[in-house]
Write an enzyme that holds these catalytic residues in place. Structure first.
Site, PDB file in Angstrom:
ATOM      1  CG  LEU A  63     -23.354  73.875 159.739  1.00  0.00           C
ATOM      2  CD1 LEU A  63     -22.736  72.600 160.278  1.00  0.00           C
ATOM      3  CD2 LEU A  63     -22.260  74.908 159.472  1.00  0.00           C
ATOM      4  CD  GLU A  64     -27.182  77.915 158.362  1.00  0.00           C
ATOM      5  OE1 GLU A  64     -26.784  77.989 159.528  1.00  0.00           O
ATOM      6  OE2 GLU A  64     -26.953  78.773 157.500  1.00  0.00           O
ATOM      7  CG  HIS A  94     -23.016  76.512 138.712  1.00  0.00           C
ATOM      8  ND1 HIS A  94     -23.466  76.736 139.989  1.00  0.00           N
ATOM      9  CD2 HIS A  94     -24.130  76.500 137.938  1.00  0.00           C
ATOM     10  CE1 HIS A  94     -24.781  76.855 139.976  1.00  0.00           C
ATOM     11  NE2 HIS A  94     -25.206  76.718 138.746  1.00  0.00           N
ATOM     12  NE  ARG A 111     -14.085  81.284 143.887  1.00  0.00           N
ATOM     13  CZ  ARG A 111     -15.272  81.227 143.276  1.00  0.00           C
ATOM     14  NH1 ARG A 111     -15.684  82.248 142.531  1.00  0.00           N
ATOM     15  NH2 ARG A 111     -16.027  80.163 143.398  1.00  0.00           N
ATOM     16  CE1 TYR A 157     -15.067  84.720 138.396  1.00  0.00           C
ATOM     17  CE2 TYR A 157     -15.132  82.505 139.328  1.00  0.00           C
ATOM     18  CZ  TYR A 157     -15.782  83.670 138.952  1.00  0.00           C
ATOM     19  OH  TYR A 157     -17.125  83.789 139.132  1.00  0.00           O
ATOM     20  CB  ALA A 207     -20.418  67.959 154.685  1.00  0.00           C
ATOM     21  CG  ASN A 259     -18.972  73.061 145.484  1.00  0.00           C
ATOM     22  OD1 ASN A 259     -19.790  73.960 145.698  1.00  0.00           O
ATOM     23  ND2 ASN A 259     -18.798  72.038 146.314  1.00  0.00           N
ATOM     24  CB  SER A 299     -27.557  78.647 150.779  1.00  0.00           C
ATOM     25  OG  SER A 299     -27.247  79.109 149.462  1.00  0.00           O
TER      26      SER A 299
HETATM   27  C1  BV8 Z   1     -29.712  81.088 134.728  1.00  0.00           C
HETATM   28  C2  BV8 Z   1     -20.213  79.559 139.666  1.00  0.00           C
HETATM   29  C3  BV8 Z   1     -30.920  81.490 132.734  1.00  0.00           C
HETATM   30  C4  BV8 Z   1     -19.388  80.797 139.663  1.00  0.00           C
HETATM   31  C5  BV8 Z   1     -22.424  80.204 140.515  1.00  0.00           C
HETATM   32  C6  BV8 Z   1     -34.930  85.504 140.636  1.00  0.00           C
HETATM   33  C7  BV8 Z   1     -35.516  84.305 140.997  1.00  0.00           C
HETATM   34  C8  BV8 Z   1     -34.987  83.085 140.591  1.00  0.00           C
HETATM   35  C9  BV8 Z   1     -33.842  83.048 139.802  1.00  0.00           C
HETATM   36  C10 BV8 Z   1     -33.258  84.231 139.461  1.00  0.00           C
HETATM   37  C11 BV8 Z   1     -33.785  85.471 139.850  1.00  0.00           C
HETATM   38  N1  BV8 Z   1     -32.999  86.427 139.358  1.00  0.00           N
HETATM   39  C12 BV8 Z   1     -31.972  85.852 138.655  1.00  0.00           C
HETATM   40  C13 BV8 Z   1     -32.148  84.532 138.701  1.00  0.00           C
HETATM   41  C14 BV8 Z   1     -31.315  83.508 138.075  1.00  0.00           C
HETATM   42  C15 BV8 Z   1     -30.044  83.297 138.872  1.00  0.00           C
HETATM   43  C16 BV8 Z   1     -30.318  83.113 140.349  1.00  0.00           C
HETATM   44  O1  BV8 Z   1     -30.738  82.055 140.776  1.00  0.00           O
HETATM   45  N2  BV8 Z   1     -30.054  84.189 141.130  1.00  0.00           N
HETATM   46  C17 BV8 Z   1     -30.258  84.125 142.570  1.00  0.00           C
HETATM   47  C18 BV8 Z   1     -29.198  85.001 143.258  1.00  0.00           C
HETATM   48  C19 BV8 Z   1     -31.668  84.602 142.873  1.00  0.00           C
HETATM   49  N3  BV8 Z   1     -29.458  82.092 138.324  1.00  0.00           N
HETATM   50  C20 BV8 Z   1     -28.696  82.164 137.226  1.00  0.00           C
HETATM   51  O2  BV8 Z   1     -28.384  83.205 136.678  1.00  0.00           O
HETATM   52  C21 BV8 Z   1     -28.261  80.838 136.627  1.00  0.00           C
HETATM   53  N4  BV8 Z   1     -28.500  80.875 135.218  1.00  0.00           N
HETATM   54  O3  BV8 Z   1     -30.710  81.225 135.391  1.00  0.00           O
HETATM   55  O4  BV8 Z   1     -29.685  81.149 133.374  1.00  0.00           O
HETATM   56  C22 BV8 Z   1     -30.748  81.364 131.281  1.00  0.00           C
HETATM   57  C23 BV8 Z   1     -31.843  80.968 130.534  1.00  0.00           C
HETATM   58  C24 BV8 Z   1     -31.708  80.866 129.160  1.00  0.00           C
HETATM   59  C25 BV8 Z   1     -30.482  81.145 128.547  1.00  0.00           C
HETATM   60  C26 BV8 Z   1     -29.395  81.529 129.324  1.00  0.00           C
HETATM   61  C27 BV8 Z   1     -29.518  81.650 130.690  1.00  0.00           C
HETATM   62  C28 BV8 Z   1     -26.785  80.574 136.797  1.00  0.00           C
HETATM   63  C29 BV8 Z   1     -26.394  80.623 138.242  1.00  0.00           C
HETATM   64  C30 BV8 Z   1     -24.955  80.138 138.386  1.00  0.00           C
HETATM   65  C31 BV8 Z   1     -24.105  81.212 139.031  1.00  0.00           C
HETATM   66  N5  BV8 Z   1     -22.774  80.648 139.330  1.00  0.00           N
HETATM   67  N6  BV8 Z   1     -21.218  79.628 140.730  1.00  0.00           N
HETATM   68  C32 BV8 Z   1     -18.539  80.930 140.904  1.00  0.00           C
HETATM   69  O5  BV8 Z   1     -18.453  79.992 141.722  1.00  0.00           O
HETATM   70  O6  BV8 Z   1     -17.905  81.992 141.028  1.00  0.00           O
HETATM   71  S1  BV8 Z   1     -23.507  80.330 141.812  1.00  0.00           S
HETATM   72  C33 BV8 Z   1     -22.799  79.833 143.288  1.00  0.00           C
HETATM   73  O7  BV8 Z   1     -23.658  80.231 144.351  1.00  0.00           O
HETATM   74  C34 BV8 Z   1     -22.717  78.351 143.491  1.00  0.00           C
HETATM   75  O8  BV8 Z   1     -22.324  77.687 142.342  1.00  0.00           O
HETATM   76  C35 BV8 Z   1     -24.085  77.944 143.955  1.00  0.00           C
HETATM   77  O9  BV8 Z   1     -24.922  77.636 142.852  1.00  0.00           O
HETATM   78  C36 BV8 Z   1     -24.608  79.206 144.552  1.00  0.00           C
HETATM   79  C37 BV8 Z   1     -24.919  79.042 146.026  1.00  0.00           C
HETATM   80  O10 BV8 Z   1     -23.805  78.584 146.629  1.00  0.00           O
HETATM   81  P1  BV8 Z   1     -23.844  77.361 147.685  1.00  0.00           P
HETATM   82  O11 BV8 Z   1     -23.045  76.285 147.085  1.00  0.00           O
HETATM   83  O12 BV8 Z   1     -25.223  77.024 148.122  1.00  0.00           O
HETATM   84  O13 BV8 Z   1     -23.052  78.029 148.865  1.00  0.00           O
HETATM   85  P2  BV8 Z   1     -23.608  79.061 149.953  1.00  0.00           P
HETATM   86  O14 BV8 Z   1     -22.425  79.769 150.505  1.00  0.00           O
HETATM   87  O15 BV8 Z   1     -24.739  79.850 149.368  1.00  0.00           O
HETATM   88  O16 BV8 Z   1     -24.224  78.102 151.062  1.00  0.00           O
HETATM   89  C38 BV8 Z   1     -23.357  77.236 151.757  1.00  0.00           C
HETATM   90  C39 BV8 Z   1     -24.222  76.157 152.381  1.00  0.00           C
HETATM   91  O17 BV8 Z   1     -23.358  75.204 152.998  1.00  0.00           O
HETATM   92  C40 BV8 Z   1     -25.154  76.683 153.466  1.00  0.00           C
HETATM   93  O18 BV8 Z   1     -26.416  76.080 153.344  1.00  0.00           O
HETATM   94  C41 BV8 Z   1     -24.464  76.245 154.766  1.00  0.00           C
HETATM   95  O19 BV8 Z   1     -25.402  75.954 155.789  1.00  0.00           O
HETATM   96  C42 BV8 Z   1     -23.787  74.972 154.312  1.00  0.00           C
HETATM   97  N7  BV8 Z   1     -22.591  74.615 155.069  1.00  0.00           N
HETATM   98  C43 BV8 Z   1     -21.594  75.439 155.503  1.00  0.00           C
HETATM   99  N8  BV8 Z   1     -20.649  74.695 156.132  1.00  0.00           N
HETATM  100  C44 BV8 Z   1     -21.058  73.400 156.085  1.00  0.00           C
HETATM  101  C45 BV8 Z   1     -22.278  73.341 155.410  1.00  0.00           C
HETATM  102  N9  BV8 Z   1     -22.946  72.184 155.204  1.00  0.00           N
HETATM  103  C46 BV8 Z   1     -22.388  71.061 155.674  1.00  0.00           C
HETATM  104  N10 BV8 Z   1     -21.206  71.033 156.337  1.00  0.00           N
HETATM  105  C47 BV8 Z   1     -20.518  72.170 156.562  1.00  0.00           C
HETATM  106  N11 BV8 Z   1     -19.341  72.129 157.221  1.00  0.00           N
END
Ligand code: BV8
Length: 235
Positions: free
Chosen positions: A200-201, A107, A57, A54, A216, A90, A175
């Site tokens: 983007l997709e 987050h 970052r 962190y 974006a 973010n 995503s």
């Molecule tokens: C919780 C902060 C419960 C830290 C982040 C199974 C099924 C469902 C859920 C779960 C499961 N197993 C576990 C879970 C829960 C889990 C989860 O969802 N896991 C996933 C992996 C399956 N979630 C959690 O744990 C959450 N908490 O559920 O708590 C609870 C209940 C009671 C009491 C207590 C707790 C908490 C999740 C938060 C994690 N922290 N970030 C850090 O940043 O280091 S997550 C992080 O990744 C982001 O914050 C964001 O949320 C996530 C995805 O990131 P994106 O922003 O989407 O970025 P990504 O790279 O993935 O995609 C980029 C996108 O941009 C793409 O679509 C691309 O096409 C597009 N793009 C690229 N360039 C461009 C563009 N678009 C436009 N223009 C461009 N130029």
């Protein structure tokens, strides 16, 4: 507060500012899978590794700036005021640098530290790996104020209420794989809102009524111009 438009942003809105996304071609951050370093367990197992992840970052924030998409959403806030709720996944501060006054960081934020001893939170721009003392209680127990996997995102009650009330939900640059954010589109649709994706997709959870693909910095200013023109015509 009857929010008309809810906007959710993800890493894609900051990509053109030079902030790497999680799941892009450079999807491994500092050689790590996010899920392996962004957890309380990882922090307990190797605090220095997570703090350095962190710190690196947080340091990049001094070298990046907002882009046209961030600025367009700030303009929309000027027009809509409280009728807009901007939620971001973010932890960067590019929305604020782009002029947005009210940003809901569901987050957490890189520029904030949270003391595990006294539970106070502080604005923080420096490093945490060297275990500085808490400004409040003096204990060396500061962690990044970000929401890790398994932790509850901030302000979920307010978010759910706004999603249910709004007329339009717009998802930008995410995503759609991490919950609960990935489920917001379904929540909004259940409340009768229209749904739009600007990405983007197509995202994993792409059950949006409308979906536009492109960078974006092109899609967001164009969409904001459409909205403000429509509002202007309504008078
Ligand atoms: C919780 C902060 C419960 C830290 C982040 C199974 C099924 C469902 C859920 C779960 C499961 N197993 C576990 C879970 C829960 C889990 C989860 O969802 N896991 C996933 C992996 C399956 N979630 C959690 O744990 C959450 N908490 O559920 O708590 C609870 C209940 C009671 C009491 C207590 C707790 C908490 C999740 C938060 C994690 N922290 N970030 C850090 O940043 O280091 S997550 C992080 O990744 C982001 O914050 C964001 O949320 C996530 C995805 O990131 P994106 O922003 O989407 O970025 P990504 O790279 O993935 O995609 C980029 C996108 O941009 C793409 O679509 C691309 O096409 C597009 N793009 C690229 N360039 C461009 C563009 N678009 C436009 N223009 C461009 N130029």
């Amino acid at each position: 507060m009857n929010v008309q438009i809810v906007v959710l942003t993800g890493a894609g809105i900051s990509a053109e500012s030079g902030v790497p996304t999680f799941r892009g071609p450079d999807g491994l951050w500092e050689g790590h899978h996010l899920e392996d370093v962004a957890t309380p367990e990882a922090f307990a197992a190797d605090r220095l590794l997570v703090q350095r992840f962190y710190d690196a970052r947080r340091a990049t924030l001094a070298r990046v700036g907002p882009n046209a998409a961030h600025r367009a959403l700030a303009e929309l806030e000027q027009v809509l005021g409280d009728d807009l709720l901007l939620i971001t996944q973010n932890i960067d501060d590019l929305h604020e640098q782009g002029g947005s006054q009210r940003v809901h960081h569901m987050h957490g934020e890189l520029r904030a530290a949270w003391c595990r001893a006294c539970d106070q939170r502080f604005g923080w721009s420096g490093a945490l790996a060297d275990e500085p003392p808490c400004p409040g209680c003096g204990v060396r127990a500061l962690r990044p104020d970000v929401v890790w996997f398994g932790e509850m995102p901030y302000g979920m009650d307010e978010i759910h209420q706004a999603l249910f009330d709004c007329d339009l939900f717009v998802s930008i640059g995410t995503s759609g794989v991490v919950y609960p954010a990935a489920g917001f589109v379904d929540y909004a649709a259940a409340g009768g809102a229209d749904t739009l994706e600007l990405n983007l997709e197509r995202a994993a959870n792409s059950d949006f009524r409308l979906s536009r693909q492109g960078p974006a910095t092109e899609l967001v200013p164009a969409w904001v111009a459409e909205v403000t023109a429509r509002l202007g015509s309504v008078g």
